[in-house]
Design an enzyme around this catalytic site. Structure first.
Site, PDB file in Angstrom:
ATOM      1  CG  HIS A  20     -16.437  -8.204   7.699  1.00  0.00           C
ATOM      2  ND1 HIS A  20     -15.708  -9.038   6.990  1.00  0.00           N
ATOM      3  CD2 HIS A  20     -16.176  -6.801   6.928  1.00  0.00           C
ATOM      4  CE1 HIS A  20     -14.757  -8.346   6.125  1.00  0.00           C
ATOM      5  NE2 HIS A  20     -15.128  -7.137   6.162  1.00  0.00           N
TER       6      HIS A  20
HETATM    7  C1  UD1 Z   1     -14.408  -1.780   7.003  1.00  0.00           C
HETATM    8  C2  UD1 Z   1     -14.349  -1.517   5.523  1.00  0.00           C
HETATM    9  C3  UD1 Z   1     -14.451  -2.743   4.927  1.00  0.00           C
HETATM   10  C4  UD1 Z   1     -13.356  -3.773   5.223  1.00  0.00           C
HETATM   11  C5  UD1 Z   1     -13.297  -4.058   6.723  1.00  0.00           C
HETATM   12  C6  UD1 Z   1     -12.307  -4.726   7.202  1.00  0.00           C
HETATM   13  C7  UD1 Z   1     -15.414   0.515   4.451  1.00  0.00           C
HETATM   14  C8  UD1 Z   1     -16.501   1.106   3.862  1.00  0.00           C
HETATM   15  N1  UD1 Z   1     -15.394  -0.739   5.064  1.00  0.00           N
HETATM   16  O1  UD1 Z   1     -15.675  -2.542   7.185  1.00  0.00           O
HETATM   17  O2  UD1 Z   1     -14.092  -2.778   3.336  1.00  0.00           O
HETATM   18  O3  UD1 Z   1     -13.577  -5.149   4.911  1.00  0.00           O
HETATM   19  O4  UD1 Z   1     -13.486  -2.450   7.466  1.00  0.00           O
HETATM   20  O5  UD1 Z   1     -12.523  -5.308   8.695  1.00  0.00           O
HETATM   21  O6  UD1 Z   1     -14.419   1.166   4.988  1.00  0.00           O
HETATM   22  N2  UD1 Z   1     -16.514  -1.218  15.275  1.00  0.00           N
HETATM   23  C9  UD1 Z   1     -16.151  -1.777  16.445  1.00  0.00           C
HETATM   24  N3  UD1 Z   1     -14.782  -1.431  16.673  1.00  0.00           N
HETATM   25  C10 UD1 Z   1     -13.756  -1.079  15.675  1.00  0.00           C
HETATM   26  C11 UD1 Z   1     -14.288  -0.995  14.424  1.00  0.00           C
HETATM   27  C12 UD1 Z   1     -15.674  -1.115  13.911  1.00  0.00           C
HETATM   28  O7  UD1 Z   1     -16.893  -1.760  17.368  1.00  0.00           O
HETATM   29  O8  UD1 Z   1     -12.648  -1.104  16.087  1.00  0.00           O
HETATM   30  C13 UD1 Z   1     -17.780  -1.330  14.844  1.00  0.00           C
HETATM   31  C14 UD1 Z   1     -18.749  -0.260  14.623  1.00  0.00           C
HETATM   32  O9  UD1 Z   1     -19.993  -0.676  15.329  1.00  0.00           O
HETATM   33  C15 UD1 Z   1     -18.839   0.250  13.393  1.00  0.00           C
HETATM   34  C16 UD1 Z   1     -18.863  -0.990  12.566  1.00  0.00           C
HETATM   35  O10 UD1 Z   1     -18.121  -1.904  13.509  1.00  0.00           O
HETATM   36  O11 UD1 Z   1     -19.990   0.877  13.079  1.00  0.00           O
HETATM   37  C17 UD1 Z   1     -18.593  -0.850  11.282  1.00  0.00           C
HETATM   38  O12 UD1 Z   1     -17.139  -0.586  11.242  1.00  0.00           O
HETATM   39  P1  UD1 Z   1     -16.633   0.186   9.795  1.00  0.00           P
HETATM   40  O13 UD1 Z   1     -15.174   0.603  10.040  1.00  0.00           O
HETATM   41  O14 UD1 Z   1     -17.726   1.460   9.402  1.00  0.00           O
HETATM   42  O15 UD1 Z   1     -16.765  -1.079   8.776  1.00  0.00           O
HETATM   43  P2  UD1 Z   1     -16.205  -2.334   8.629  1.00  0.00           P
HETATM   44  O16 UD1 Z   1     -17.336  -3.363   8.493  1.00  0.00           O
HETATM   45  O17 UD1 Z   1     -15.261  -2.542   9.667  1.00  0.00           O
HETATM   46  N1  UDP Z   2      -8.091 -11.182  10.127  1.00  0.00           N
HETATM   47  C1  UDP Z   2      -7.443 -11.482  11.503  1.00  0.00           C
HETATM   48  N2  UDP Z   2      -8.432 -11.630  12.544  1.00  0.00           N
HETATM   49  C2  UDP Z   2      -9.759 -11.808  12.587  1.00  0.00           C
HETATM   50  C3  UDP Z   2      -9.976 -11.877  11.080  1.00  0.00           C
HETATM   51  C4  UDP Z   2      -9.496 -11.496  10.113  1.00  0.00           C
HETATM   52  O1  UDP Z   2      -6.156 -11.175  11.556  1.00  0.00           O
HETATM   53  O2  UDP Z   2     -10.197 -11.967  13.463  1.00  0.00           O
HETATM   54  C5  UDP Z   2      -7.367 -11.041   8.986  1.00  0.00           C
HETATM   55  C6  UDP Z   2      -7.359 -11.892   7.803  1.00  0.00           C
HETATM   56  O3  UDP Z   2      -6.672 -12.930   8.083  1.00  0.00           O
HETATM   57  C7  UDP Z   2      -6.707 -10.933   6.870  1.00  0.00           C
HETATM   58  C8  UDP Z   2      -7.565  -9.512   7.145  1.00  0.00           C
HETATM   59  O4  UDP Z   2      -7.848  -9.711   8.727  1.00  0.00           O
HETATM   60  O5  UDP Z   2      -5.434 -10.831   6.714  1.00  0.00           O
HETATM   61  C9  UDP Z   2      -8.748  -9.488   6.397  1.00  0.00           C
HETATM   62  O6  UDP Z   2      -9.576  -8.404   7.031  1.00  0.00           O
HETATM   63  P1  UDP Z   2     -11.270  -8.381   6.688  1.00  0.00           P
HETATM   64  O7  UDP Z   2     -11.720  -9.643   6.420  1.00  0.00           O
HETATM   65  O8  UDP Z   2     -11.636  -7.580   8.131  1.00  0.00           O
HETATM   66  O9  UDP Z   2     -11.002  -7.322   5.687  1.00  0.00           O
HETATM   67  P2  UDP Z   2     -11.339  -7.408   4.013  1.00  0.00           P
HETATM   68  O10 UDP Z   2     -10.200  -8.295   3.542  1.00  0.00           O
HETATM   69  O11 UDP Z   2     -12.705  -8.214   3.800  1.00  0.00           O
HETATM   70  O12 UDP Z   2     -11.441  -6.206   3.511  1.00  0.00           O
END
Ligand code: UD1
Ligand code: UDP
Length: 365
Positions: free
Chosen positions: A201
């Site tokens: 992601h």
């Molecule tokens: C965010 C964090 C990242 C973290 C990740 C964990 C920032 C800059 N990034 O990235 O550090 O690793 O969360 O998962 O804060 N979306 C949905 N539903 C949701 C949430 C997101 O559809 O509930 C989609 C939307 O299209 C959105 C995109 O995911 O634009 C990205 O979401 P965003 O929260 O901006 O960043 P993450 O990639 O989730």
């Molecule tokens: N995780 C989860 N379900 C999923 C993917 C990830 O519970 O489908 C958990 C994962 O085990 C870890 C946390 O979410 O505990 C990590 O989140 P993510 O990879 O979104 O973010 P990051 O750690 O890169 O910020």
């Protein structure tokens, strides 16, 4: 009263053991959810499964550009700070919700406590790096997961208020890992220790069509079944670039929607290997005793990389791909002695609560 500010999936997982420990001691706490993650399987599922109290307020900031999300969250957080005037605000990790919390809180002269302080990837191209640096420099108390983080802070001149307590994600892992029931494994027809668990992601791996295509080409070559709970960001990007079909056509890939924590841990402990660009998932692979291929060029978890628990993949390099294929064909052996205990012993949240109790003279409810 203590305020926790969270907004993203990994933060709910870090909040679980800390809020549980504070609740056990009877101190007042409020949970503010920024609403950055909002789908039920990116948010509610973690509160339900991990027994976290329902957020006291959800600020519903939703998705947007970095500045949009950070700006909206700052405005909303300022309002809740004025409503509750907490003794301190606990922030977790490195997301835009963390950054917004830090800037809004410091201007109100309320102390900031940062959990998972001191991590550095040495790349400002990584959007989370800015969030980490700013939050650490504004925090009064900095809880580090490992010695590397303490060293990183020292190099930036931060030594006051720094505590090496261990990793709260390890606390979560030990407390909740056994609750999974094999559903995801069964639903995908996977054999124990014969599949790879993938997550994908990171912005670095999703903002460019060519990069996504390179990852798909790599996945085609992998000789194992791959189970992939797909992050909504990646899904949106694959659809935008018309690549979702290409990925779905790979016969050994099992795509799932995002799954809950216990199902995720169940899949992880039973996997042959983990393939990920997630900071949290790559670290958890170590807790689960499963080796990991990290598909992003970030200096994460230096100890795990030095001891070859984690190997980095550069999908741009044939040499790196060959090395990774070789790594994937090896069986995971035991955790080397030199790595034992590097993320503490599963009581980081107890140590955190002890320090907060002492520092902020907390009152019972
Ligand atoms: C965010 C964090 C990242 C973290 C990740 C964990 C920032 C800059 N990034 O990235 O550090 O690793 O969360 O998962 O804060 N979306 C949905 N539903 C949701 C949430 C997101 O559809 O509930 C989609 C939307 O299209 C959105 C995109 O995911 O634009 C990205 O979401 P965003 O929260 O901006 O960043 P993450 O990639 O989730
Ligand atoms: N995780 C989860 N379900 C999923 C993917 C990830 O519970 O489908 C958990 C994962 O085990 C870890 C946390 O979410 O505990 C990590 O989140 P993510 O990879 O979104 O973010 P990051 O750690 O890169 O910020």
């Amino acid at each position: 009263m203590i305020m926790h500010i969270v907004g993203n999936r990994p933060q709910f997982i870090k909040l679980a053991p800390v809020s549980k420990e504070i609740r056990k001691r009877g101190y007042r706490q409020v949970i503010i959810h920024t609403g950055q993650h909002y789908d039920a399987n990116m948010s509610d599922v973690f509160f339900e499964e991990l027994g976290i109290a329902k957020p006291d307020q959800n600020l519903a900031i939703g998705s947007g550009t970095h500045a949009e999300m950070t700006g909206k969250a700052m405005i909303a957080i300022e309002k809740v700070l004025m409503e509750y005037w907490p003794k301190c605000v606990i922030l977790y990790g490195d997301t835009d919700s963390t950054l917004a919390g830090a800037i809004a809180t410091v201007k109100m002269e309320i102390p900031i406590v940062h959990i998972e302080a001191g991590i550095r990837t040495n790349s400002l191209k990584n959007p989370e790096e800015t969030n980490r640096i700013v939050t650490d420099h504004l925090s009064q108390i900095l809880f580090c997961s490992d010695q590397d983080s303490v060293k990183n802070l020292k190099m930036e001149g931060i030594t006051k208020g720094v505590y090496h307590v261990g990793d709260v994600m390890y606390d979560t892992f030990l407390q909740y890992k056994s609750l999974g029931n094999g559903t995801a494994q069964t639903r995908s027809g996977l054999e124990k220790k014969e599949y790879i668990l993938m997550t994908w992601h990171r912005k670095e791996n999703t903002q460019d069509k060519n990069r996504m295509l390179q990852i798909i080409r790599f996945l085609e070559k992998v000789k194992y079944q791959i189970v992939y709970p797909m992050h909504p960001r990646t899904k949106a990007k694959l659809i935008e670039y018309n690549l979702l079909g290409e990925l779905e056509q790979i016969p050994h890939i099992h795509i799932l929607p995002p799954i809950g924590y216990t199902e995720m841990m169940d899949l992880m402990v039973n996997a042959h290997m983990v393939l990920t660009d997630s900071g949290g998932v790559s670290k958890e692979s170590f807790f689960a005793g499963v080796k990991c291929v990290l598909m992003v060029d970030l200096d994460l978890w230096p100890d795990l990389i030095k001891k070859h628990w984690i190997i980095k993949l550069d999908v741009d390099s044939e040499k790196s791909i060959a090395q990774v294929m070789d790594f994937m064909s090896t069986k995971t052996d035991h955790i080397p002695h030199s790595l034992e205990g590097i993320y503490g012993n599963g009581i980081a949240s107890v140590k955190i609560a002890d320090i907060l109790e002492e520092q902020y003279k907390l009152k019972k409810e």
